[in-house]
Design a protein around this motif. Structure first.
Motif, PDB file in Angstrom:
ATOM      1  N   ASN A  77       1.136  -1.321   0.008  1.00  0.00           N
ATOM      2  CA  ASN A  77      -0.010   0.188  -0.323  1.00  0.00           C
ATOM      3  C   ASN A  77       0.979   1.220  -0.198  1.00  0.00           C
ATOM      4  N   MET A 230      -7.743  -1.670  -5.221  1.00  0.00           N
ATOM      5  CA  MET A 230      -8.326  -0.981  -6.553  1.00  0.00           C
ATOM      6  C   MET A 230      -8.901  -1.721  -6.840  1.00  0.00           C
ATOM      7  N   ARG A 234     -13.304  -2.112  -8.116  1.00  0.00           N
ATOM      8  CA  ARG A 234     -14.095  -2.045  -9.320  1.00  0.00           C
ATOM      9  C   ARG A 234     -14.667  -2.963  -8.915  1.00  0.00           C
ATOM     10  N   ILE A 259     -10.058   4.805  -7.415  1.00  0.00           N
ATOM     11  CA  ILE A 259      -9.964   4.761  -8.055  1.00  0.00           C
ATOM     12  C   ILE A 259      -9.934   3.610  -9.083  1.00  0.00           C
ATOM     13  N   ALA A 263     -12.307   3.368 -12.353  1.00  0.00           N
ATOM     14  CA  ALA A 263     -12.169   3.067 -13.603  1.00  0.00           C
ATOM     15  C   ALA A 263     -13.481   1.739 -14.034  1.00  0.00           C
TER      16      ALA A 263
ATOM     17  N   SER B  81       7.526  -0.637  -2.769  1.00  0.00           N
ATOM     18  CA  SER B  81       7.102  -1.140  -1.707  1.00  0.00           C
ATOM     19  C   SER B  81       6.520  -2.027  -2.068  1.00  0.00           C
ATOM     20  N   THR B 285       0.514  -0.265  -9.172  1.00  0.00           N
ATOM     21  CA  THR B 285      -0.994  -1.243  -9.545  1.00  0.00           C
ATOM     22  C   THR B 285      -1.811  -0.450 -10.200  1.00  0.00           C
ATOM     23  N   ASN B 289      -5.372   0.611 -14.085  1.00  0.00           N
ATOM     24  CA  ASN B 289      -6.863   1.890 -14.166  1.00  0.00           C
ATOM     25  C   ASN B 289      -7.009   3.158 -13.514  1.00  0.00           C
ATOM     26  N   TYR B 290      -5.651   3.255 -14.158  1.00  0.00           N
ATOM     27  CA  TYR B 290      -5.817   4.693 -15.163  1.00  0.00           C
ATOM     28  C   TYR B 290      -6.814   4.917 -16.210  1.00  0.00           C
TER      29      TYR B 290
END
Lengths: 346, 346
Positions: A77, A230, A234, A259, A263, B81, B285, B289-290
Motif C-alpha cells: 500500500n 483497487m 472495481r 480509483i 476505472a 514498496s 498497480t 486503473n488509469y
DNA sequence: ATGAAAGCGCTAACAA
DNA sequence: TTGTTAGCGCTTTCAT
C-alpha cells in the motif's frame, strides 16, 4: 593476496591510544569525562583503526537495541510506504535503526513482543489496525511491557499511546461535501466484516453519523465491501452498475478504491463526475494526477510517520511509562478536485 | 501491584529443567544431540518460563545478526514498496529480520557497511542505483566484506551479485512497440545528469539502441529529464507542449512519469492516445486503473524482491563468498493497454 | 582522569 | 549425553 583484517574492537583502539578500553568507551559516550589530550588520542586511534562500535555487544550490555520495530498491514500500500519513509528519516536522525515486519503469524501479539523480549527492538510502531485492542494489550500490558505507539484508522484503546488522524470527523466532512453538492443518494465503500460490527471503522462511523445528522437514507445495498484495494473498487463498480437505482455520489474509504471504482464504472459506461460523484480518502500521490483528478480527504501521512516515530523515541528516551498515554490527533483536509460535482438540477 | 518479572534467560530455563545452560542451548539449536527425555523437560521449562532467546547475546556470540539490511532510494515509490513487501516475506520465512534504510548521508558506502561491521546486519539488499560501482566496491571489496545483492536498473559490476530485470532489452521493446504502431517521432523521459553521461541508464541505452537500429532520429529536445516522479512527468508535459513540433509517441522510464505526463498533457489540451501515444515502465498497480489504461513494460517486482532476498540468504548461509557472483536476470513483459495507438495514417 | 574487573546472555570446545 | 568453562565486545561500578 590481502589477509582479511579482523574487525577492530574497542580493545584495538585502546591499544593504539595507549589507554584502557574503559576510556575509549567514555570518549565515545561521555566525552566530557575525559581529558582533552586523551580524547584527541582516542579519536585518532578510532580513525586509524577504522573502528565501529559493535552494536550487538552494546545492546547486550545496555539492554537497548537502538532499533524500533514497525508493524505494517501491507507495505504494498503506497499510503504506508510514505509513512514508512517518514518514520525512517526520523529514526535515522535520532540514531535508531528501523526494522519492519508484516507477517504476524497466528499469534501477532507474541510475534511483535518477541522482538522486544529478544532484545531486537526497543519499541513498536504499530500501523496495523487489524490487531484488536485485546491483543494489543497483550503486548503492552505484560510484565515486560513493550513501549508502543499505535497509528491507524480506528481509535485505539485510551491506555495506548496513539497518533492518528481525525478519521471520524474527516469521513463526516467527506459526506458533508457530497451533501452540500446536492447529493442525497450517497453510497459508501469500506471494509465490512464481523469484527467491524462490534467495532466499526471510524470512516464508516463518520459516514453513518453525517448521513443521520442530515436525515439522509442509508441504503444497505449502497454500502459495498472493499478491502482498500483497487481490485475491490472495481468489484464495487460492478455491483453498483448492476443496480436498478444507483447512488449519485459515493464515498470510498480510501483513494485506491476510488480509483478502482472509477476505472470500473468507466468500463460500464458510467462516467465520473457526469453520472456519479466520487470522493476518496488519503490523497495519495496519484490522486491529483488521475483523470478525473480525485476529490479526497488529505491525510498528513508524512506527519503521521514523523510524529508517531518521534513520540515513540521520546517515550523510549524520556522517563518512560510513568506519564499518561500520549494521544495525538492530526487534522485531515478536504481537497476538492474534479471527481465530485454539484448534482445537476439538485 | 505486580512486580515486573525479569525477562527469563537461558539460565532460568536451565534451573527449571534441572540441566545446564549448554543443554538448553543444544535443545534449541541441535535438538538431536539431546536425549528425548531431557528435551521434553527443557521444552516444558521454556513454556513455563516464557523464555525467548536473547538475540543480542546470540548475535554477539555467533557474530551473526540474522538480519538483513535493505537500502532503498525512496520507499515512497510504490514500486519499491512492493519489492520490500516481498523481501520481508522471504526474510521472515527464513528467520531473518529486515532493517530498512534510505538516508545514506555523505558517505553512503560507509553508512551501509557500518551496519555490517557493527554487527547489526549480515548482508545487504541494495536497491539504490544511485550508488556508483566504485562506491559499491567500497562496500564489497573491503577486507571485511559485506555480502550483498544488488538489484536496480543499471547493470551492476560483474563482480557483484545481482538480480535485475532485462532493462535494456525491455526499453528497446518499448520503443519497438511504438515503432510498430507506426511512430517515428519518438520522445523519451528519463533521468539525465552528469553521472548518466558516463554511465547511462539501461532504459536510456535501450531507447537509443532501438532508435538507431530502426534508423529513427533521436532528437535531443525530445529527450526530457525526469527523476521518476509524477511531478517531473508534468514538467516534461509542459516542455513538450511548448514545442512547435512534438513527438507522436513518448517512452517514459517509469509509470509514474507517464502518469504525470498524461495529466500534464491533458491540462494543455493534448489527449492521449488521440494526440500522443505513451508507454511507461514497471506496471504499477494504478497503471491498469488509469485512464487511459497505461501501456507499459511490466516488471516482476514481487519476483525481484523474492529472488534477491533468497539469493542473499543463500549466500549468507551457504559457503559464502567462494563461489562466482550470482547474476540473475528476470524478464519484463510488454503489456499493451490504451495509452498507445497506431499512428493515424501512419 | 583513568584503569581493573565484572558481567550482560549466549554458544562451542573440551571433559567427563 | 551432559556439564564446565571460556569468551564474544561492550559499559560501568569501584578503586586509584
Amino acid at each position: 593476496m590481502e589477509v582479511p583484517r579482523k574487525i577492530p574492537t574497542i580493545q584495538d583502539v585502546a591499544r593504539h591510544a595507549k589507554v584502557s578500553a574503559a576510556t575509549v568507551s567514555r570518549v565515545l559516550s561521555n566525552p566530557e569525562r575525559v581529558s582533552e589530550a586523551t580524547r584527541a588520542r582516542v579519536h585518532e586511534a578510532v580513525r586509524l583503526t577504522g573502528y565501529t562500535i559493535n552494536q550487538a555487544a552494546r545492546t547486550l550490555r545496555m539492554q537497548r537495541a537502538k532499533t524500533i520495530l514497525m508493524a505494517l498491514p501491507g507495505i504494498g500500500n503506497p499510503f504506508y510506504s510514505t509513512v514508512l519513509e517518514a518514520a525512517m528519516q526520523v529514526a535515522t536522525a535520532r540514531g535508531y535503526g528501523l526494522l519492519v515486519t508484516g507477517r504476524l503469524g497466528d499469534d501477532p501479539a507474541r510475534w511483535l513482543r518477541d522482538y522486544y523480549v529478544s532484545n531486537r527492538a526497543d519499541g513498536l510502531l504499530l500501523f496495523d489496525g487489524t490487531l484488536v485492542t485485546q491483543t494489543l494489550h497483550g503486548i503492552a500490558d505484560d510484565a515486560r511491557q513493550m513501549p508502543l505507539v499505535a497509528s491507524y484508522d480506528d481509535v485505539p484503546d485510551p491506555r495506548i499511546n496513539s497518533v492518528v488522524t481525525d478519521n471520524l470527523e474527516a469521513a463526516a466532512r467527506a459526506v458533508a461535501h457530497l451533501a452540500e453538492y446536492g447529493h442525497t443518494k450517497i453510497g459508501h465503500v469500506n471494509v465490512r466484516n464481523e469484527s467491524d460490527l462490534t467495532k466499526p471503522h471510524q470512516r464508516f462511523s463518520g459516514f453513518v453519523q453525517e448521513m443521520r445528522r442530515r436525515g439522509l437514507e442509508i441504503r444497505e445495498d449502497w454500502i459495498q465491501p472493499g478491502d482498500y484495494s483497487m481490485a475491490d473498487g472495481r468489484r464495487a463498480a460492478a455491483a453498483y452498475a448492476a443496480m436498478k437505482e444507483r447512488p449519485t455520489a459515493i464515498f470510498t474509504a480510501n483513494d485506491e478504491m476510488a480509483i478502482g471504482l472509477l476505472a470500473g464504472f468507466r468500463e460500464h459506461g458510467i462516467e465520473c463526475p457526469r453520472d456519479v460523484s466520487i470522493i476518496g480518502f488519503d490523497d495519495i500521490t496519484v490522486a491529483k494526477n488521475y483523470f478525473p483528478a480525485l476529490t479526497t480527504m488529505s491525510q498528513p501521512r508524512v506527519e503521521l510517520g514523523r510524529v508517531a516515530t518521534e513520540a515513540l523515541i521520546n517515550l523510549l528516551e524520556g522517563n518512560a511509562g510513568d506519564g499518561d498515554p500520549v494521544h495525538i490527533v492530526l487534522p485531515s483536509e478536504l481537497v476538492v478536485r474534479q471527481s465530485t460535482q454539484r448534482l445537476a438540477g439538485g
